[in-house]
Motif scaffolding. Structure first.
Motif, PDB file in Angstrom:
ATOM      1  N   MET A   1       0.820  -1.202   0.000  1.00 14.20           N
ATOM      2  CA  MET A   1       0.000   0.000   0.000  1.00 14.20           C
ATOM      3  C   MET A   1       0.859   1.260   0.000  1.00 14.20           C
ATOM      4  N   GLY A   2       1.914   1.271   0.816  1.00 15.11           N
ATOM      5  CA  GLY A   2       2.793   2.435   0.905  1.00 15.11           C
ATOM      6  C   GLY A   2       3.543   2.686  -0.396  1.00 15.11           C
ATOM      7  N   LEU A   3       3.912   1.586  -1.086  1.00 13.34           N
ATOM      8  CA  LEU A   3       4.609   1.716  -2.364  1.00 13.34           C
ATOM      9  C   LEU A   3       3.715   2.383  -3.404  1.00 13.34           C
ATOM     10  N   TRP A   4       2.450   1.941  -3.473  1.00 13.62           N
ATOM     11  CA  TRP A   4       1.511   2.534  -4.432  1.00 13.62           C
ATOM     12  C   TRP A   4       1.274   4.014  -4.134  1.00 13.62           C
ATOM     13  N   LEU A   5       1.126   4.343  -2.880  1.00 12.00           N
ATOM     14  CA  LEU A   5       0.914   5.742  -2.489  1.00 12.00           C
ATOM     15  C   LEU A   5       2.116   6.585  -2.884  1.00 12.00           C
ATOM     16  N   GLY A   6       3.312   6.054  -2.673  1.00 14.65           N
ATOM     17  CA  GLY A   6       4.532   6.759  -3.061  1.00 14.65           C
ATOM     18  C   GLY A   6       4.627   6.956  -4.561  1.00 14.65           C
ATOM     19  N   LEU A   7       4.266   5.922  -5.321  1.00 19.56           N
ATOM     20  CA  LEU A   7       4.291   6.034  -6.780  1.00 19.56           C
ATOM     21  C   LEU A   7       3.274   7.057  -7.282  1.00 19.56           C
ATOM     22  N   ILE A   8       2.094   7.064  -6.689  1.00 18.49           N
ATOM     23  CA  ILE A   8       1.048   8.020  -7.092  1.00 18.49           C
ATOM     24  C   ILE A   8       1.485   9.446  -6.768  1.00 18.49           C
ATOM     25  N   LEU A   9       1.981   9.640  -5.557  1.00 16.14           N
ATOM     26  CA  LEU A   9       2.435  10.984  -5.170  1.00 16.14           C
ATOM     27  C   LEU A   9       3.627  11.431  -6.016  1.00 16.14           C
ATOM     28  N   GLY A  10       4.540  10.517  -6.295  1.00 19.11           N
ATOM     29  CA  GLY A  10       5.678  10.837  -7.159  1.00 19.11           C
ATOM     30  C   GLY A  10       5.236  11.200  -8.569  1.00 19.11           C
ATOM     31  N   GLY A  11       4.260  10.458  -9.091  1.00 19.56           N
ATOM     32  CA  GLY A  11       3.724  10.763 -10.422  1.00 19.56           C
ATOM     33  C   GLY A  11       3.043  12.114 -10.461  1.00 19.56           C
ATOM     34  N   LEU A  12       2.281  12.419  -9.416  1.00 14.21           N
ATOM     35  CA  LEU A  12       1.616  13.737  -9.353  1.00 14.21           C
ATOM     36  C   LEU A  12       2.628  14.870  -9.249  1.00 14.21           C
ATOM     37  N   LEU A  13       3.672  14.654  -8.471  1.00 12.34           N
ATOM     38  CA  LEU A  13       4.724  15.657  -8.339  1.00 12.34           C
ATOM     39  C   LEU A  13       5.456  15.855  -9.667  1.00 12.34           C
ATOM     40  N   LEU A  14       5.731  14.765 -10.361  1.00 14.06           N
ATOM     41  CA  LEU A  14       6.383  14.854 -11.670  1.00 14.06           C
ATOM     42  C   LEU A  14       5.486  15.582 -12.676  1.00 14.06           C
ATOM     43  N   ALA A  15       4.194  15.275 -12.684  1.00 14.66           N
ATOM     44  CA  ALA A  15       3.256  15.954 -13.590  1.00 14.66           C
ATOM     45  C   ALA A  15       3.185  17.448 -13.284  1.00 14.66           C
ATOM     46  N   ALA A  16       3.182  17.813 -12.008  1.00 17.40           N
ATOM     47  CA  ALA A  16       3.151  19.233 -11.630  1.00 17.40           C
ATOM     48  C   ALA A  16       4.432  19.931 -12.074  1.00 17.40           C
ATOM     49  N   PHE A  17       5.566  19.270 -11.923  1.00 14.52           N
ATOM     50  CA  PHE A  17       6.839  19.841 -12.352  1.00 14.52           C
ATOM     51  C   PHE A  17       6.868  20.050 -13.869  1.00 14.52           C
ATOM     52  N   ILE A  18       6.390  19.074 -14.621  1.00 14.34           N
ATOM     53  CA  ILE A  18       6.363  19.187 -16.083  1.00 14.34           C
ATOM     54  C   ILE A  18       5.431  20.311 -16.513  1.00 14.34           C
ATOM     55  N   ALA A  19       4.244  20.412 -15.889  1.00 17.75           N
ATOM     56  CA  ALA A  19       3.303  21.490 -16.218  1.00 17.75           C
ATOM     57  C   ALA A  19       3.918  22.854 -15.926  1.00 17.75           C
ATOM     58  N   ALA A  20       4.619  22.989 -14.799  1.00 19.55           N
ATOM     59  CA  ALA A  20       5.262  24.264 -14.454  1.00 19.55           C
ATOM     60  C   ALA A  20       6.365  24.602 -15.460  1.00 19.55           C
ATOM     61  N   ALA A  21       7.123  23.609 -15.888  1.00 18.21           N
ATOM     62  CA  ALA A  21       8.187  23.841 -16.865  1.00 18.21           C
ATOM     63  C   ALA A  21       7.614  24.258 -18.216  1.00 18.21           C
ATOM     64  N   VAL A  22       6.542  23.614 -18.652  1.00 20.66           N
ATOM     65  CA  VAL A  22       5.897  23.969 -19.918  1.00 20.66           C
ATOM     66  C   VAL A  22       5.321  25.376 -19.838  1.00 20.66           C
ATOM     67  N   TRP A  23       4.670  25.721 -18.718  1.00 22.59           N
ATOM     68  CA  TRP A  23       4.091  27.061 -18.547  1.00 22.59           C
ATOM     69  C   TRP A  23       5.187  28.122 -18.578  1.00 22.59           C
ATOM     70  N   THR A  24       6.290  27.887 -17.877  1.00 20.97           N
ATOM     71  CA  THR A  24       7.397  28.846 -17.848  1.00 20.97           C
ATOM     72  C   THR A  24       7.976  29.036 -19.249  1.00 20.97           C
ATOM     73  N   SER A  25       8.168  27.959 -19.967  1.00 22.98           N
ATOM     74  CA  SER A  25       8.689  28.038 -21.324  1.00 22.98           C
ATOM     75  C   SER A  25       7.730  28.805 -22.234  1.00 22.98           C
ATOM     76  N   ARG A  26       6.446  28.528 -22.100  1.00 19.26           N
ATOM     77  CA  ARG A  26       5.428  29.209 -22.909  1.00 19.26           C
ATOM     78  C   ARG A  26       5.436  30.717 -22.649  1.00 19.26           C
ATOM     79  N   MET A  27       5.476  31.118 -21.376  1.00 20.50           N
ATOM     80  CA  MET A  27       5.456  32.546 -21.033  1.00 20.50           C
ATOM     81  C   MET A  27       6.726  33.247 -21.520  1.00 20.50           C
ATOM     82  N   ARG A  28       7.876  32.593 -21.408  1.00 17.06           N
ATOM     83  CA  ARG A  28       9.117  33.202 -21.908  1.00 17.06           C
ATOM     84  C   ARG A  28       9.075  33.366 -23.422  1.00 17.06           C
ATOM     85  N   THR A  29       8.547  32.362 -24.104  1.00 19.60           N
ATOM     86  CA  THR A  29       8.452  32.433 -25.553  1.00 19.60           C
ATOM     87  C   THR A  29       7.511  33.558 -25.983  1.00 19.60           C
ATOM     88  N   LEU A  30       6.325  33.631 -25.365  1.00 21.00           N
ATOM     89  CA  LEU A  30       5.360  34.668 -25.724  1.00 21.00           C
ATOM     90  C   LEU A  30       5.889  36.064 -25.405  1.00 21.00           C
TER      91      LEU A  30
END
Length: 136
Positions: A1-30
């Motif tokens: 159970m703890g492993l799955w929770l860690g994987l889910i939280l890690g995936g959510l953190l990675l998705a948030a990081f990728i979204a922030a990186a894409v947003w930052t790149s988009r704003m700099r480009t615009l």
């Protein structure tokens, strides 16, 4: 159970990081494009406090507007250069900013921008080539 929770939280953190990186790149480009400027937008359909932050850009035939808080690759709004009319302009409480009421066809909307961007907007509209078949 703890492993799955860690994987889910890690995936959510990675998705948030990728979204922030894409947003930052988009704003700099615009923001780095020629003819771009900070510009808030509010349409007649929006509530009175419905200002949306964004980036405007002068194109050859259109004024483009991108929302700041978005990951969209296409502009949220655009208005034809030949149809765009400035209805009024008034200073805002924030120094160096102006509120510009515009009309494009039947659409009435407001933009907020710096005085320098407003000077650029009026010059851009006035420099439009004459439309073929237009009687002056």
């Amino acid at each position: 159970m703890g492993l799955w929770l860690g994987l889910i939280l890690g995936g959510l953190l990675l998705a948030a990081f990728i979204a922030a990186a894409v947003w930052t790149s988009r704003m700099r480009t615009l923001s780095g494009r020629v003819g771009s400027f900070e510009c808030g937008c509010r349409t007649s359909e929006d509530p009175p406090a419905g200002w949306k932050a964004g980036i405007g850009q002068y194109g050859a035939e259109r004024l483009y507007w991108w929302r700041s808080w978005s990951l969209a690759l296409r502009p949220s709004r655009y208005w034809s250069r030949t149809a765009l009319v400035i209805v009024s302009r008034e200073p805002m409480e924030e120094p160096g900013r102006v509120l510009v009421t515009c009309r494009a066809g039947d659409e009435l909307f407001e933009l907020t921008m710096s005085r320098e961007a407003y000077a650029g907007l009026t010059s851009w509209i006035e420099a439009a080539p004459a439309a073929v078949g237009r009687v002056i």
